[in-house]
Design a protein around this motif. Structure first.
Motif, PDB file in Angstrom:
ATOM      1  N   VAL A   8       0.554  -0.722   0.070  1.00 33.42           N
ATOM      2  CA  VAL A   8      -0.078  -0.157   0.241  1.00 33.42           C
ATOM      3  C   VAL A   8       0.950   0.810  -0.193  1.00 33.42           C
ATOM      4  O   VAL A   8       0.690   2.047  -0.690  1.00 33.42           O
ATOM      5  N   GLY A   9       1.682   1.203   1.062  1.00 32.13           N
ATOM      6  CA  GLY A   9       2.560   2.186   1.230  1.00 32.13           C
ATOM      7  C   GLY A   9       4.023   2.821  -0.295  1.00 32.13           C
ATOM      8  O   GLY A   9       3.330   3.813  -1.132  1.00 32.13           O
ATOM      9  N   ILE A  10       4.042   1.807  -1.311  1.00 31.61           N
ATOM     10  CA  ILE A  10       4.357   1.907  -2.494  1.00 31.61           C
ATOM     11  C   ILE A  10       3.391   1.780  -3.354  1.00 31.61           C
ATOM     12  O   ILE A  10       3.859   3.492  -4.599  1.00 31.61           O
ATOM     13  N   LEU A  11       2.654   1.847  -3.489  1.00 33.41           N
ATOM     14  CA  LEU A  11       1.148   2.014  -4.481  1.00 33.41           C
ATOM     15  C   LEU A  11       1.017   3.709  -4.278  1.00 33.41           C
ATOM     16  O   LEU A  11       0.374   4.010  -4.784  1.00 33.41           O
ATOM     17  N   ALA A  12       0.880   4.114  -2.691  1.00 36.01           N
ATOM     18  CA  ALA A  12       1.107   5.616  -2.184  1.00 36.01           C
ATOM     19  C   ALA A  12       1.348   6.826  -2.985  1.00 36.01           C
ATOM     20  O   ALA A  12       1.174   7.464  -4.013  1.00 36.01           O
ATOM     21  N   ILE A  13       3.051   6.035  -2.725  1.00 41.85           N
ATOM     22  CA  ILE A  13       3.827   6.778  -3.268  1.00 41.85           C
ATOM     23  C   ILE A  13       3.402   6.951  -5.026  1.00 41.85           C
ATOM     24  O   ILE A  13       4.307   7.844  -5.156  1.00 41.85           O
ATOM     25  N   LEU A  31       1.433  10.753  -0.064  1.00 41.68           N
ATOM     26  CA  LEU A  31       2.920  10.468   0.510  1.00 41.68           C
ATOM     27  C   LEU A  31       2.855  10.213   1.572  1.00 41.68           C
ATOM     28  O   LEU A  31       3.279   9.809   1.985  1.00 41.68           O
ATOM     29  N   LEU A  32       1.360  11.325   2.005  1.00 43.72           N
ATOM     30  CA  LEU A  32       1.546  10.651   4.198  1.00 43.72           C
ATOM     31  C   LEU A  32       0.735   9.425   4.229  1.00 43.72           C
ATOM     32  O   LEU A  32       1.210   8.916   5.353  1.00 43.72           O
ATOM     33  N   ALA A  36       2.725   6.540   6.720  1.00 44.03           N
ATOM     34  CA  ALA A  36       2.023   5.931   7.622  1.00 44.03           C
ATOM     35  C   ALA A  36       2.505   4.562   7.259  1.00 44.03           C
ATOM     36  O   ALA A  36       2.342   3.552   8.356  1.00 44.03           O
ATOM     37  N   CYS A  37       2.181   3.728   6.190  1.00 44.64           N
ATOM     38  CA  CYS A  37       1.740   2.853   6.134  1.00 44.64           C
ATOM     39  C   CYS A  37       3.550   2.149   6.318  1.00 44.64           C
ATOM     40  O   CYS A  37       4.081   1.549   6.954  1.00 44.64           O
ATOM     41  N   PHE A  38       4.751   2.877   6.074  1.00 48.87           N
ATOM     42  CA  PHE A  38       5.625   2.646   6.278  1.00 48.87           C
ATOM     43  C   PHE A  38       6.790   2.493   7.774  1.00 48.87           C
ATOM     44  O   PHE A  38       7.434   1.706   7.630  1.00 48.87           O
ATOM     45  N   ALA A  39       6.086   3.413   8.297  1.00 50.53           N
ATOM     46  CA  ALA A  39       6.168   3.980   9.417  1.00 50.53           C
ATOM     47  C   ALA A  39       5.569   2.375  10.379  1.00 50.53           C
ATOM     48  O   ALA A  39       6.728   2.262  10.997  1.00 50.53           O
TER      49      ALA A  39
END
Length: 123
Positions: A8-13, A31-32, A36-39
């Motif tokens: 999800v984080g990669i898709l969000a980027i 990006l936020l 949050a996903c990567f954290a």
């Protein structure tokens, strides 16, 4: 769960970067979301994102509670609403115009509710 959050984080980027060039996609919320996903899933990706030369300082300031610069908010809103107005003018369908305006209103509310920092982002 870490795999899902990293995906999800990669898709969000990807969506956030596309949003830099396509006005209907908001960059900041994606990006936020990625941060949050990567954290919660991938500390290396989280650190990479926070230290990115283009938007890392904005994300660090947001995570540290300092908010987003006023100038960035204004620029985002002006560019977004300019492109949304053009898109709404180009389409004759009422439901599509309503969808465009409601999407813009939702993104605007999100941006306006974010904390505003008093100065430029720290590096």
């Amino acid at each position: 769960m870490k795999i899902v959050l990293t995906t999800v984080g990669i898709l969000a980027i990807v969506l956030g970067v596309i949003g830099i060039f396509v006005p209907l996609l908001p960059t900041t919320p994606f990006l936020l979301l990625a941060a949050a996903c990567f954290a919660r899933s991938n500390k290396d990706m989280h650190n990479w994102l926070l230290n990115h030369r283009l938007f890392g300082s904005y994300l660090r300031n947001y995570e540290e509670g300092r908010g987003i610069p006023f100038r960035a908010k204004v620029l985002a809103l002006v560019l977004m609403w300019s492109s949304l107005a053009y898109a709404a003018w180009r389409y004759e369908s009422l439901w599509l115009r309503l969808l465009i305006v409601s999407t813009g209103a939702a993104v605007s509310m999100f941006l306006l509710r974010l904390p505003t920092s008093s100065g430029p982002p720290s590096d």
